[in-house]
Design a protein around this motif. Structure first.
Motif, PDB file in Angstrom:
ATOM      1  N   UNK A 287       0.840  -1.186   0.000  1.00 45.66           N
ATOM      2  CA  UNK A 287       0.000   0.000   0.000  1.00 45.66           C
ATOM      3  C   UNK A 287       0.884   1.248   0.000  1.00 45.66           C
ATOM      4  N   UNK A 288       0.409   2.278  -0.714  1.00 50.76           N
ATOM      5  CA  UNK A 288       1.155   3.532  -0.757  1.00 50.76           C
ATOM      6  C   UNK A 288       1.227   4.155   0.625  1.00 50.76           C
ATOM      7  N   UNK A 289       2.283   4.897   0.846  1.00 47.44           N
ATOM      8  CA  UNK A 289       2.468   5.611   2.105  1.00 47.44           C
ATOM      9  C   UNK A 289       2.601   7.104   1.825  1.00 47.44           C
ATOM     10  N   UNK A 290       1.767   7.873   2.452  1.00 48.15           N
ATOM     11  CA  UNK A 290       1.883   9.323   2.392  1.00 48.15           C
ATOM     12  C   UNK A 290       1.405   9.843   3.744  1.00 48.15           C
ATOM     13  N   UNK A 291       2.335  10.242   4.568  1.00 46.25           N
ATOM     14  CA  UNK A 291       1.996  10.721   5.900  1.00 46.25           C
ATOM     15  C   UNK A 291       1.592  12.195   5.822  1.00 46.25           C
ATOM     16  N   UNK A 292       0.392  12.474   6.315  1.00 47.76           N
ATOM     17  CA  UNK A 292      -0.142  13.840   6.320  1.00 47.76           C
ATOM     18  C   UNK A 292      -0.684  14.154   7.703  1.00 47.76           C
ATOM     19  N   UNK A 293      -1.018  15.400   7.921  1.00 48.28           N
ATOM     20  CA  UNK A 293      -1.580  15.841   9.192  1.00 48.28           C
ATOM     21  C   UNK A 293      -3.067  16.094   9.015  1.00 48.28           C
ATOM     22  N   UNK A 294      -3.870  15.528   9.900  1.00 50.20           N
ATOM     23  CA  UNK A 294      -5.318  15.740   9.872  1.00 50.20           C
ATOM     24  C   UNK A 294      -5.582  17.231  10.121  1.00 50.20           C
ATOM     25  N   UNK A 295      -6.395  17.869   9.267  1.00 51.00           N
ATOM     26  CA  UNK A 295      -6.666  19.292   9.453  1.00 51.00           C
ATOM     27  C   UNK A 295      -7.469  19.602  10.718  1.00 51.00           C
ATOM     28  N   UNK A 296      -8.134  18.619  11.287  1.00 50.95           N
ATOM     29  CA  UNK A 296      -8.948  18.859  12.476  1.00 50.95           C
ATOM     30  C   UNK A 296      -8.167  18.635  13.762  1.00 50.95           C
ATOM     31  N   UNK A 297      -7.579  17.431  13.923  1.00 53.40           N
ATOM     32  CA  UNK A 297      -6.931  17.099  15.201  1.00 53.40           C
ATOM     33  C   UNK A 297      -5.403  17.186  15.152  1.00 53.40           C
ATOM     34  N   UNK A 298      -4.859  17.408  13.965  1.00 53.03           N
ATOM     35  CA  UNK A 298      -3.409  17.564  13.750  1.00 53.03           C
ATOM     36  C   UNK A 298      -2.617  16.268  13.946  1.00 53.03           C
ATOM     37  N   UNK A 299      -3.298  15.130  14.032  1.00 50.10           N
ATOM     38  CA  UNK A 299      -2.629  13.833  14.157  1.00 50.10           C
ATOM     39  C   UNK A 299      -2.048  13.422  12.813  1.00 50.10           C
ATOM     40  N   UNK A 300      -0.869  12.831  12.819  1.00 48.73           N
ATOM     41  CA  UNK A 300      -0.262  12.313  11.588  1.00 48.73           C
ATOM     42  C   UNK A 300      -0.904  10.969  11.257  1.00 48.73           C
ATOM     43  N   UNK A 301      -1.182  10.739   9.979  1.00 51.67           N
ATOM     44  CA  UNK A 301      -1.754   9.458   9.548  1.00 51.67           C
ATOM     45  C   UNK A 301      -1.404   9.214   8.088  1.00 51.67           C
ATOM     46  N   UNK A 302      -1.529   7.942   7.672  1.00 53.60           N
ATOM     47  CA  UNK A 302      -1.277   7.590   6.280  1.00 53.60           C
ATOM     48  C   UNK A 302      -2.513   7.969   5.465  1.00 53.60           C
ATOM     49  N   UNK A 303      -2.337   8.885   4.567  1.00 54.43           N
ATOM     50  CA  UNK A 303      -3.423   9.406   3.744  1.00 54.43           C
ATOM     51  C   UNK A 303      -4.202   8.287   3.057  1.00 54.43           C
ATOM     52  N   UNK A 304      -3.487   7.289   2.546  1.00 48.85           N
ATOM     53  CA  UNK A 304      -4.114   6.226   1.771  1.00 48.85           C
ATOM     54  C   UNK A 304      -4.830   5.187   2.627  1.00 48.85           C
ATOM     55  N   UNK A 305      -4.626   5.216   3.927  1.00 44.99           N
ATOM     56  CA  UNK A 305      -5.280   4.222   4.776  1.00 44.99           C
ATOM     57  C   UNK A 305      -6.566   4.749   5.407  1.00 44.99           C
ATOM     58  N   UNK A 306      -6.907   5.995   5.159  1.00 47.97           N
ATOM     59  CA  UNK A 306      -8.112   6.576   5.748  1.00 47.97           C
ATOM     60  C   UNK A 306      -9.216   6.689   4.703  1.00 47.97           C
ATOM     61  N   UNK A 307     -10.385   6.165   5.026  1.00 47.43           N
ATOM     62  CA  UNK A 307     -11.527   6.315   4.119  1.00 47.43           C
ATOM     63  C   UNK A 307     -12.178   7.685   4.265  1.00 47.43           C
ATOM     64  N   UNK A 308     -11.677   8.482   5.206  1.00 51.65           N
ATOM     65  CA  UNK A 308     -12.253   9.798   5.476  1.00 51.65           C
ATOM     66  C   UNK A 308     -11.343  10.929   5.013  1.00 51.65           C
ATOM     67  N   UNK A 309     -10.458  10.641   4.070  1.00 56.21           N
ATOM     68  CA  UNK A 309      -9.504  11.632   3.579  1.00 56.21           C
ATOM     69  C   UNK A 309     -10.194  12.946   3.261  1.00 56.21           C
ATOM     70  N   UNK A 310      -9.622  14.066   3.572  1.00 54.64           N
ATOM     71  CA  UNK A 310      -8.282  14.290   4.117  1.00 54.64           C
ATOM     72  C   UNK A 310      -8.228  14.211   5.639  1.00 54.64           C
ATOM     73  N   UNK A 311      -9.265  13.657   6.251  1.00 54.11           N
ATOM     74  CA  UNK A 311      -9.300  13.548   7.709  1.00 54.11           C
ATOM     75  C   UNK A 311      -8.854  12.158   8.138  1.00 54.11           C
ATOM     76  N   UNK A 312      -8.420  12.055   9.395  1.00 51.94           N
ATOM     77  CA  UNK A 312      -7.932  10.769   9.893  1.00 51.94           C
ATOM     78  C   UNK A 312      -9.068   9.857  10.325  1.00 51.94           C
ATOM     79  N   UNK A 313     -10.246  10.424  10.601  1.00 49.71           N
ATOM     80  CA  UNK A 313     -11.353   9.613  11.106  1.00 49.71           C
ATOM     81  C   UNK A 313     -12.686  10.260  10.759  1.00 49.71           C
ATOM     82  N   UNK A 314     -13.747   9.482  10.941  1.00 51.48           N
ATOM     83  CA  UNK A 314     -15.082  10.030  10.711  1.00 51.48           C
ATOM     84  C   UNK A 314     -15.376  11.152  11.701  1.00 51.48           C
ATOM     85  N   UNK A 315     -14.913  11.010  12.924  1.00 49.40           N
ATOM     86  CA  UNK A 315     -15.126  12.043  13.941  1.00 49.40           C
ATOM     87  C   UNK A 315     -14.566  13.382  13.467  1.00 49.40           C
ATOM     88  N   UNK A 316     -13.333  13.368  12.969  1.00 45.08           N
ATOM     89  CA  UNK A 316     -12.718  14.618  12.495  1.00 45.08           C
ATOM     90  C   UNK A 316     -13.454  15.178  11.283  1.00 45.08           C
TER      91      UNK A 316
END
Length: 75
Positions: free
Chosen positions: A1-30
């Motif tokens: 799987x591709x790796x692209x570490x980004x910062x969630x615009x809401x909580x500022x947590x680092x996460x792999x962009x390609x592993x989140x179904x809620x892009x550009x957020x890290x989670x549904x909550x954000x």
């Protein structure tokens, strides 16, 4: 799987962009927090007030465009 570490615009947590179904957020909550900010108008797109001259010009352009469309439908 591709790796692209980004910062969630809401909580500022680092996460792999390609592993989140809620892009550009890290989670549904954000994602929902961000949506809530837009819906309550906490976020807004900045706009500049138009001058009277600009308003007049836009109204003329709209009128011309509507007249062109009307003419197309009658030809």
């Amino acid at each position: 799987m591709k790796q692209l570490m980004v910062t969630c615009p809401t909580c500022k947590q680092k996460f792999n962009y390609y592993s989140s179904e809620f892009r550009p957020f890290c989670s549904e909550k954000c994602r929902l927090i961000d949506l809530g900010q837009w819906l309550t108008e906490s976020y807004a797109v900045p706009v500049e007030k138009l001058t009277e001259e600009e308003i007049q010009t836009l109204e003329e352009l709209v009128h011309e465009k509507n007249a062109e469309e009307e003419k197309k439908h009658h030809d």
